[in-house]
Design an enzyme around this catalytic site. Structure first.
Site, PDB file in Angstrom:
ATOM      1  N   ARG A  35       0.810  -1.233   0.000  1.00  0.00           N
ATOM      2  CA  ARG A  35       0.000   0.000   0.000  1.00  0.00           C
ATOM      3  C   ARG A  35       0.840   1.279   0.000  1.00  0.00           C
ATOM      4  O   ARG A  35       0.345   2.365  -0.321  1.00  0.00           O
ATOM      5  CB  ARG A  35      -0.932   0.011   1.211  1.00  0.00           C
ATOM      6  CG  ARG A  35      -0.227   0.123   2.546  1.00  0.00           C
ATOM      7  CD  ARG A  35      -1.206   0.098   3.696  1.00  0.00           C
ATOM      8  NE  ARG A  35      -0.527   0.223   4.982  1.00  0.00           N
ATOM      9  CZ  ARG A  35      -1.145   0.186   6.159  1.00  0.00           C
ATOM     10  NH1 ARG A  35      -2.455   0.015   6.204  1.00  0.00           N
ATOM     11  NH2 ARG A  35      -0.473   0.313   7.281  1.00  0.00           N
ATOM     12  N   LYS A  51      20.046   3.963  10.836  1.00  0.00           N
ATOM     13  CA  LYS A  51      21.478   3.694  10.874  1.00  0.00           C
ATOM     14  C   LYS A  51      22.255   4.772  10.128  1.00  0.00           C
ATOM     15  O   LYS A  51      23.396   5.087  10.499  1.00  0.00           O
ATOM     16  CB  LYS A  51      21.789   2.311  10.275  1.00  0.00           C
ATOM     17  CG  LYS A  51      21.064   1.168  10.951  1.00  0.00           C
ATOM     18  CD  LYS A  51      21.139   1.229  12.470  1.00  0.00           C
ATOM     19  CE  LYS A  51      20.104   0.372  13.152  1.00  0.00           C
ATOM     20  NZ  LYS A  51      18.754   0.925  13.202  1.00  0.00           N
ATOM     21  N   GLY A 114      -4.651  -4.037   0.330  1.00  0.00           N
ATOM     22  CA  GLY A 114      -5.140  -5.399   0.175  1.00  0.00           C
ATOM     23  C   GLY A 114      -6.006  -5.880   1.323  1.00  0.00           C
ATOM     24  O   GLY A 114      -5.768  -5.538   2.481  1.00  0.00           O
ATOM     25  N   GLU A 202      11.889   5.302  31.772  1.00  0.00           N
ATOM     26  CA  GLU A 202      11.630   3.876  31.630  1.00  0.00           C
ATOM     27  C   GLU A 202      10.859   3.371  32.844  1.00  0.00           C
ATOM     28  O   GLU A 202      11.280   3.563  33.983  1.00  0.00           O
ATOM     29  CB  GLU A 202      12.946   3.100  31.492  1.00  0.00           C
ATOM     30  CG  GLU A 202      12.819   1.593  31.527  1.00  0.00           C
ATOM     31  CD  GLU A 202      11.866   1.030  30.484  1.00  0.00           C
ATOM     32  OE1 GLU A 202      10.873   0.379  30.880  1.00  0.00           O
ATOM     33  OE2 GLU A 202      12.095   1.257  29.277  1.00  0.00           O
ATOM     34  N   HIS A 443      44.654 -11.680  14.579  1.00  0.00           N
ATOM     35  CA  HIS A 443      45.173 -10.631  15.455  1.00  0.00           C
ATOM     36  C   HIS A 443      45.811  -9.536  14.593  1.00  0.00           C
ATOM     37  O   HIS A 443      46.525  -9.853  13.632  1.00  0.00           O
ATOM     38  CB  HIS A 443      46.222 -11.212  16.408  1.00  0.00           C
ATOM     39  CG  HIS A 443      46.932 -10.174  17.220  1.00  0.00           C
ATOM     40  ND1 HIS A 443      46.370  -9.614  18.351  1.00  0.00           N
ATOM     41  CD2 HIS A 443      48.155  -9.580  17.056  1.00  0.00           C
ATOM     42  CE1 HIS A 443      47.211  -8.730  18.861  1.00  0.00           C
ATOM     43  NE2 HIS A 443      48.308  -8.694  18.089  1.00  0.00           N
TER      44      HIS A 443
END
Length: 464
Positions: A35, A51, A114, A202, A443
């Site tokens: 849509r 991001k 739809g 929170e 490394h």
């Protein structure tokens, strides 16, 4: 007369479009209904453009701290309109890429709204026109949308959802972020690095509550050090536009309600599945709190109706949706795919520092009755991390002491969203501590910390 297909997919997000491509590869005639824009919320308004924004704030942070690398960057600033424009161009580029993939794989794209009208039948409204589609199987991949506060709907001016927060026309001066899941923490990190005064509220006792407790505690200290104010165990009793900003009624741990004014607020308290008005009720498709109930292959209780992605419940992650789509299509095509194992789905938070995890937290593993071997290795013990100037963070691994099974892995620090896949592969292959110990890690790399954490779980850490 209806157009007939082997499979019709309702929704073109990371679940829907991936399912369409795999179905085409398997020889099915496929149509996908969308849509808005191909790629869904993730590509256009979620994972990808956020991001791009976070990359901008990361570079801005480095520019402001150039001196610590022996560099000079004077009069550092930013153009907000250009920051947003770059993010939108990234999303646009990938949207065009999905269009190309649909064409390449001969997937019919049907634009419009739809509705499943019966088993095997779907109606698509395109303005004054309606297109009828038929298919033996229909996959519902309609995703989810941001949850509004019951007492304060987002207005796009001073009260934002994630969608508004991605295209700001002005920079918040004092920002309230409501909710400390991945979305809330990412936006808090972005706006804080760009110069806003940020507060996170929170309700639960700790931020990033689904993560390991040690990770949450580390992030609490790291974000506080960056200047973000964290109010955990704190409720929001009111939020209303006030002059040129917004006034919040914040109920603190001691029960005291304090009014505070902010320039903007971002509501990041979860999502609502898009299951209304698409015909599921009439067919008797079972749901749980709005989410479609499915088995491990994406099948609903109604023959020929399948569902994948956010619309089926947690974890609400793009990569989970894509994998569910592939499983469902392969089952539809007569294959024998493995059922979805949610325990092997990694979670990532792209804040500064980053957070990534897979499997059980230490607390959950203990609750499940396991005897544990736990390893932990700090970034400060890794040469590459020190060279990068990113010496804050740690890698934690949780093993079953009896079998050596890797029960969970938890990371916080630079680039851990890239590193976590190593542990995801290990869990998928049912690797034990023995194979991980014998693996050679290059490394100098950050990935060496993954090896050291495993060694540390068994008292064999070399560099710590």
């Amino acid at each position: 007369m209806a157009d007939t297909y082997d499979l019709v997919i309702l929704g073109s997000g990371p679940g829907g479009y991936v399912a369409a491509i795999r179905a085409s590869q398997l020889g099915l005639k496929v149509a996908i209904v969308e849509r808005e824009r191909l790629g869904g919320i993730c590509l256009n308004w979620g994972c990808i453009p956020t991001k791009a924004l976070l990359r901008t704030s990361e570079i801005y942070h480095y520019m402001q701290n150039a001196e610590s690398y022996g560099l000079k960057a004077d009069n550092v600033g930013f153009d907000l309109a250009k920051v947003v424009d770059r993010s939108r161009k990234v999303a646009g580029q990938l949207n065009a890429g999905v269009k190309g993939l649909m064409k390449k794989n001969k997937v019919t794209v049907v634009e419009g709204v739809g509705t499943v009208t019966a088993k095997g039948k779907l109606s698509v409204k395109q303005g004054d026109k309606t297109v009828e589609l038929e298919a033996k199987n229909i996959i519902v991949a309609t995703g989810a949308r941001a949850r509004d506060l019951p007492f304060a709907k987002a207005d796009g001016k001073t009260i934002w959802t994630y969608r508004h927060a991605m295209v700001p026309t002005e920079m918040p001066t004092k920002l309230l972020v409501i909710g400390s899941g991945a979305i809330g923490v990412e936006f808090a990190s972005f706006y804080n690095d760009m110069g806003a005064d940020v507060t996170i509220v929170e309700m639960l006792p700790r931020i990033l509550p689904v993560e390991d407790e040690e990770v949450s505690a580390f992030m609490d200290k790291a974000l506080t050090k960056q200047g973000i104010k964290l109010l955990t165990g704190t409720g929001l009793e009111g939020l209303a536009p006030s002059g040129s900003g917004v006034t919040a009624k914040i109920k603190h741990k001691d029960g005291k309600v304090v009014e505070e004014t902010f320039s903007h607020a971002i509501v990041a308290i979860g999502i609502v599945p898009n299951t209304e008005n698409i015909g599921l009720e009439a067919l008797g498709v079972e749901t749980d709190r709005g989410h479609i109930k499915t088995d491990g292959y994406g099948r609903t209780n109604v023959d020929g109706i399948w569902a994948i992605g956010d619309v089926t419940g947690a974890p609400w992650l793009a990569h989970k949706a894509s994998h569910e789509g592939i499983i469902a299509v392969e089952k539809i095509a007569g294959g024998s795919p493995h059922q979805m194992d949610k325990a092997n789905i990694p979670g990532c938070t792209y804040s500064r520092p980053q957070v990534a995890s897979v499997g059980m937290t230490e607390a959950k593993a203990k609750e499940a009755g396991y005897e544990l071997q736990v390893g932990k290795f700090p970034f400060i013990g890794n040469g590459k991390a020190i060279a990068l100037g990113e010496a804050e963070g740690f890698v934690k691994t949780v093993f079953d002491a009896k079998t050596g099974e890797l029960l969970g892995a938890h990371m916080v620090g630079a680039e851990v969203t890239e590193l976590i896949q190593g542990y995801v592969v290990a869990r998928q292959l049912e690797t034990t501590e023995a194979e991980l110990m014998e693996t050679v890690f290059a490394h100098p790399t950050l990935s060496e910390m993954m090896h050291e954490s495993v060694l540390g779980a068994y008292g064999r850490s070399i560099h710590y």
